[in-house]
Design an enzyme around this catalytic site. Structure first.
Site, PDB file in Angstrom:
ATOM      1  N   ARG A 113      34.597  35.728  37.346  1.00  0.00           N
ATOM      2  CA  ARG A 113      35.282  36.340  38.476  1.00  0.00           C
ATOM      3  C   ARG A 113      34.403  37.324  39.263  1.00  0.00           C
ATOM      4  O   ARG A 113      34.230  37.155  40.463  1.00  0.00           O
ATOM      5  CB  ARG A 113      36.541  37.085  37.984  1.00  0.00           C
ATOM      6  CG  ARG A 113      37.559  36.244  37.273  1.00  0.00           C
ATOM      7  CD  ARG A 113      38.282  35.269  38.180  1.00  0.00           C
ATOM      8  NE  ARG A 113      39.170  35.946  39.104  1.00  0.00           N
ATOM      9  CZ  ARG A 113      40.432  36.265  38.836  1.00  0.00           C
ATOM     10  NH1 ARG A 113      40.947  35.983  37.645  1.00  0.00           N
ATOM     11  NH2 ARG A 113      41.188  36.861  39.730  1.00  0.00           N
ATOM     12  N   HIS A 159      39.674  26.262  41.466  1.00  0.00           N
ATOM     13  CA  HIS A 159      39.882  27.691  41.199  1.00  0.00           C
ATOM     14  C   HIS A 159      41.361  27.967  40.967  1.00  0.00           C
ATOM     15  O   HIS A 159      42.105  28.266  41.912  1.00  0.00           O
ATOM     16  CB  HIS A 159      39.364  28.507  42.393  1.00  0.00           C
ATOM     17  CG  HIS A 159      39.071  29.942  42.064  1.00  0.00           C
ATOM     18  ND1 HIS A 159      38.011  30.332  41.269  1.00  0.00           N
ATOM     19  CD2 HIS A 159      39.688  31.093  42.438  1.00  0.00           C
ATOM     20  CE1 HIS A 159      37.981  31.643  41.180  1.00  0.00           C
ATOM     21  NE2 HIS A 159      38.997  32.133  41.871  1.00  0.00           N
ATOM     22  N   TYR A 203      46.601  30.270  60.536  1.00  0.00           N
ATOM     23  CA  TYR A 203      46.170  30.433  61.920  1.00  0.00           C
ATOM     24  C   TYR A 203      44.659  30.286  62.085  1.00  0.00           C
ATOM     25  O   TYR A 203      44.191  29.877  63.146  1.00  0.00           O
ATOM     26  CB  TYR A 203      46.589  31.800  62.454  1.00  0.00           C
ATOM     27  CG  TYR A 203      48.084  32.021  62.451  1.00  0.00           C
ATOM     28  CD1 TYR A 203      48.931  31.189  63.176  1.00  0.00           C
ATOM     29  CD2 TYR A 203      48.650  33.060  61.722  1.00  0.00           C
ATOM     30  CE1 TYR A 203      50.300  31.378  63.169  1.00  0.00           C
ATOM     31  CE2 TYR A 203      50.019  33.263  61.708  1.00  0.00           C
ATOM     32  CZ  TYR A 203      50.836  32.420  62.435  1.00  0.00           C
ATOM     33  OH  TYR A 203      52.190  32.610  62.430  1.00  0.00           O
TER      34      TYR A 203
END
Length: 927
Positions: A113, A159, A203
């Protein structure tokens, strides 16, 4: 330590809750009675597993009742619950369970991570994002795709974590203010330097940049790195990307793991490539070893995407050597004269670049809060005029504010100057072995060496892959050449064969083709087989042989690999490199030398008895006639603060040696003295210099150049004098330095430069003067007391001190001694009237006082020329600028004429010579 404690508590609570849940379930299944019984539970404690815990608390167990079922006590219920938890008859140790679980969690965070890989500079989430986008064919030459599509691809295949974490990582890879070289080309709102969040993933759109495709993903299909199964075993993903650039240092990284963290600043591509080439040259035969000093010259400091200024390189060098250090960053600013709403002009500080990771909106709020709290003076208005073309923060100053002082306060109290605390930590290990990775602190040299080793292995693997492809193609081309000689027979054999396998076997047996060659021939259509061109095939086989030889050399010769690597570095540097964004300033006692940015104008500097100092342009005072009242040069408050103690003229680039009455000297550039108007009080000296409350500036010497053959002569009121080499004060700073030992009852008042060929002229308040040769004054150290200059009568003191340039050679020159009294009378005396004597005498008469002015005393005894101009200043701050030629030349016994009219209670406190102007300055003043 705080994070570790919290995580341990979370694990402890989780285990206790799980244990209690299992206990309640077992009680529900096994319990029968609703009677009150003592609860007995087995407690697995270290050193004694047989300790019993008893509880007398009232407790009820609810379960279906039955008359023919026997009663089961709570003790039996607890025993059975413990038996269910103890697998194989062994108890679960809480301490061991927490320790093992926490270590597994910590290892997962470190490797999977938070900490980047030193080979490609990527964290797993970044690597998976780029790989998923490459698999989606989001190349630089293809249209953008929705980020939600990319995030879904990453989550579903590689992931298995939250979508917010993946999208945030994607956004950072596209932000031009976060990374030097963005790896993702974003389309839409991807946040701002004001910490505005990016738009929702539905968006925004994204695709790979040219650098990420060419430098990270271009060689994935050539077996340069290993592929491993993903989390569900349905897909393959690379354990590392075949990076051609040291992305770890190029874009930097930051992350917080369990018990460790990393914070790596970004660097300039060209500088990194130059450093890599130098290290490669040192590995080649005959190469010179790269010292730390040489490496730091090639890579002097980080290069931040937001630009700004890096103050000195000592912090960067410490970071590069020890893996831990701070880099001081300062905003890029400039001074501008702006037009206000009332059609006037004001000075404004314009901020055009901010330090790395500084939130502009939070910075403006901080400045506004400091101004409102009266902790930051001199600011009249603050506004943000930034747009898509760049940052522009306007800090409008008050009319009496000193821009440099305000800017220094901004640097000190706000994030306009901040420190990047670097911590070099990354995962190091085998070139393609994920299991051998370990977190390790590293230096700059180790990071570059690790990248070079990794690139070496990927180039070797690429060469081996391409060699296999070349050999396979050469095998097929050789087969086609053989088949070309037997085209008719092959066609006839295929026509007569019962099936394809029979044709294959017959061709292999008859003309000696191997299986791959035979398959290639059989896959050809009849038209292709008949159109085979022997010349083209022979040309291809020669080209393949040349390629095979080159690839074979790469596999066998390390030098060829390094040369290929250097060529690759130069090409990438030429294509993607750019000039340094962050400018590096030289380091000098932690302060920036701005002498080259300041115009070398002429100024008047005034120091008051109240401890205030200011600087005024010399053009503020026009030349006036003798006997006029003059212009006010300071405020007239009638207090001690407004009484002038020092007034002198100098150039703004001069170094001011500011001496206190106790023998401590401070070094300060003239332009660093706050500028003010004629009637302004000025700034307190403790805001300019770190002097103590009981110290007062008594002498100031402007020095343009620290010559080796010059000395500084110091004199006190009680007649002590000493001479010290001027070069001893070249590195004098604002921190101060003891330059003379002064008694408590005495005061150091004068400081002037001299040479061995000069003469020294001192005068007392009672009108006496003495001249002696400077060469007879022996140079002494900084802390010495000195010797007696002249013998003083009781109640007398030294009132004037001068150095006559050239000594006896200029006895008949046009130099004069200007004598001015406290009541405004003065005269010029030819220097030839003062003959050289032995040091320590009583001297000769230099001035007689007028009748009725018996309390008058001499305030000035100064060397002047007839063409000079002087500034005469009174204790109330009135200044007169006049020509020396207007003051008559008289003998030593004359009383002089009125030099300046004084108001009641006023008196002369100082006289200063205006320095000569050059031709350009004359033209400027006339205009």
């Amino acid at each position: 330590m705080k994070y570790s404690t919290i995580l341990l508590l979370c694990f402890l609570i989780d285990r206790v809750l799980a244990w209690q849940t299992n206990l309640l379930r077992s009680r529900y299944a096994l319990g029968k009675a609703n009677k009150r019984q003592p609860t007995v539970l087995r407690a697995a404690t270290e050193g004694d597993d047989d300790v019993l815990l008893e509880s007398n608390e009232e407790e009820y167990i609810y379960a279906p009742t039955s008359d023919d079922e026997s009663f089961i006590s709570e003790a039996e219920t607890a025993r059975q619950a413990n038996d269910l938890a103890a697998i194989g008859g062994n108890h679960i140790e809480l301490q061991t369970e927490i320790s093992n679980s926490f270590l597994q969690y910590a290892l997962s965070i470190i490797l999977g991570r938070a900490i980047p890989d030193a080979r490609d500079g990527m964290k797993p989430v970044h690597r998976r994002i780029l790989y998923a986008m490459d698999q989606l064919n989001l190349r630089p030459n293809t249209p953008h795709r929705k980020c939600a599509r990319v995030v879904g691809e990453v989550l579903g295949k590689f992931h298995p974590h939250g979508d917010v974490a993946v999208y945030d990582a994607l956004v950072r890879l596209a932000q031009t203010f976060s990374t030097n070289y963005p790896l993702i080309d974003g389309h839409g709102n991807f946040g701002s330097i004001d910490a505005d969040p990016a738009a929702a993933m539905r968006y925004t759109e994204a695709r790979l940049t040219s650098l990420s495709k060419e430098a990270l993903l271009d060689e994935l299909e050539e077996d340069t790195v290993d592929l491993v199964p993903n989390f569900d075993g349905n897909e393959l993903e690379p354990i590392v990307l075949p990076a051609k650039l040291p992305i770890l240092l190029l874009n930097g990284a930051s992350g917080i793991a369990v018990g460790m963290a990393t914070n790596i600043p970004p660097h300039n591509l060209r500088e990194l490539m130059a450093g890599c080439e130098a290290l490669i040259d040192s590995r080649l035969g005959g190469g010179h070893p790269v010292t730390d000093e040489k490496l730091f010259k090639l890579i002097p400091a980080p290069d931040f995407p937001t630009g700004a200024i890096i103050v000195g390189t000592s912090g960067a060098k410490q970071l590069y050597k020890t893996s831990n250090g701070g880099v001081v960053m300062r905003a890029t600013t400039q001074m501008e004269e702006i037009v206000t709403k009332k059609k006037g002009t004001r000075t404004a500080i314009i901020v055009t670049q901010l330090p790395y990771q500084v939130n502009k909106a939070a910075l403006l709020e901080k400045i506004a809060a400091l101004v409102n709290e009266k902790k930051l003076d001199g600011i009249a208005d603050l506004r943000d005029e930034s747009d898509r073309d760049g940052i522009r923060v306007v800090i409008e100053l008050k009319r009496d504010a000193v821009p440099q002082v305000v800017l220094n306060n901004l640097f000190k109290k706000t994030a306009l100057q901040s420190t990047f605390s670097g911590n070099f930590l990354a995962l190091f290990g085998g070139s393609n072995n994920e299991k051998s990775l370990v977190p390790q602190r590293f230096t700059l040299r180790e990071a570059l060496d690790s990248f070079i080793d990794f690139r070496f292995s990927t180039l070797r693997r690429k060469a081996a892959f391409r060699l296999s492809k070349v050999e396979a193609r050469a095998n097929i081309v050789n087969g086609l050449l053989i088949a070309l000689k037997h085209v008719d027979w092959i066609i006839e054999t295929i026509q007569k064969a019962q099936d394809l396998d029979a044709a294959r076997k017959q061709i292999e047996d008859e003309i000696g083709l191997n299986e791959e060659q035979t398959d290639a021939v059989l896959k050809l259509q009849l038209g292709q087989l008949t159109r085979l061109n022997q010349e083209k095939l022979e040309s291809e086989i020669r080209s393949l042989e040349s390629s095979r030889q080159e690839l074979q050399d790469l596999l066998e010769n390390d030098q060829n690999v390094y040369e290929t690597m250097k060529t690759e570095f130069r090409e990438l540097s030429a294509k993607f490199g750019r000039d340094r964004q962050s400018r590096i300033l030289p380091e000098e006692d932690g302060e920036i030398d701005e002498v080259d940015l300041i115009t070398n104008s002429r100024s008047v500097i005034v120091v008051t008895r109240g401890g205030y100092i200011k600087r005024m342009p010399l053009k503020t005072f026009e030349s006036q006639n003798r006997g006029t009242r003059g212009k006010r040069g300071t405020s007239d408050s009638g207090t001690l603060e407004s009484q002038v103690s020092q007034c002198f003229t100098c150039n703004d680039h001069d170094t001011l040696l500011m001496v206190t009455q106790k023998g401590v000297a401070y070094g300060l550039r003239a332009y660093q003295v706050p500028i003010a108007t004629r009637t302004a009080k000025g700034q307190p000296i403790p805001q300019v210099l770190p002097i103590r409350s009981d110290e007062m500036i008594t002498a100031v010497l402007p020095v343009s150049k620290f010559s080796e053959d010059e000395y500084i002569v110091l004199a006190t009121e009680q007649g002590w004098i000493k001479k010290t080499a001027l070069s001893s004060f070249e590195k004098l700073t604002t921190r101060g330095l003891i330059i003379a030992t002064v008694e408590e009852s005495d005061s150091l008042q004068w400081c002037q430069p001299c040479k061995d060929g000069d003469d020294i002229l001192v005068g007392s308040a009672m009108g006496k003067a003495m001249r002696f040769e400077a060469s007879k004054l022996r140079p002494t150290g900084r802390t010495s007391r000195g010797v007696k200059s002249m013998t003083l009568r009781e109640g007398d003191r030294i009132a004037g001190f001068n150095v006559l340039s050239g000594g006896q050679i200029k006895l008949e020159s046009e130099e004069y001694v200007l004598a001015v009294t406290s009541m405004g009378f003065g005269k010029r005396i030819n220097t030839s009237e003062f003959r050289a004597q032995n040091r320590g005498g009583q001297g000769v008469i230099a001035l007689h006082f007028k009748k009725g002015f018996e309390q008058d005393e001499m305030r000035c005894l100064q060397i002047v020329k007839e063409e000079d101009e002087i500034l005469v200043i009174t204790s109330k701050g009135v200044m007169v600028r006049q020509q020396v030629s207007q003051i008559p030349s008289q003998g030593r016994s004359a009383t002089g004429v009125m030099v300046q009219k004084l108001d009641a209670g006023d008196q002369i406190v100082g006289v200063s010579i205006v320095p000569e102007m050059g031709e350009n300055e004359h033209e400027l003043e006339e205009s």
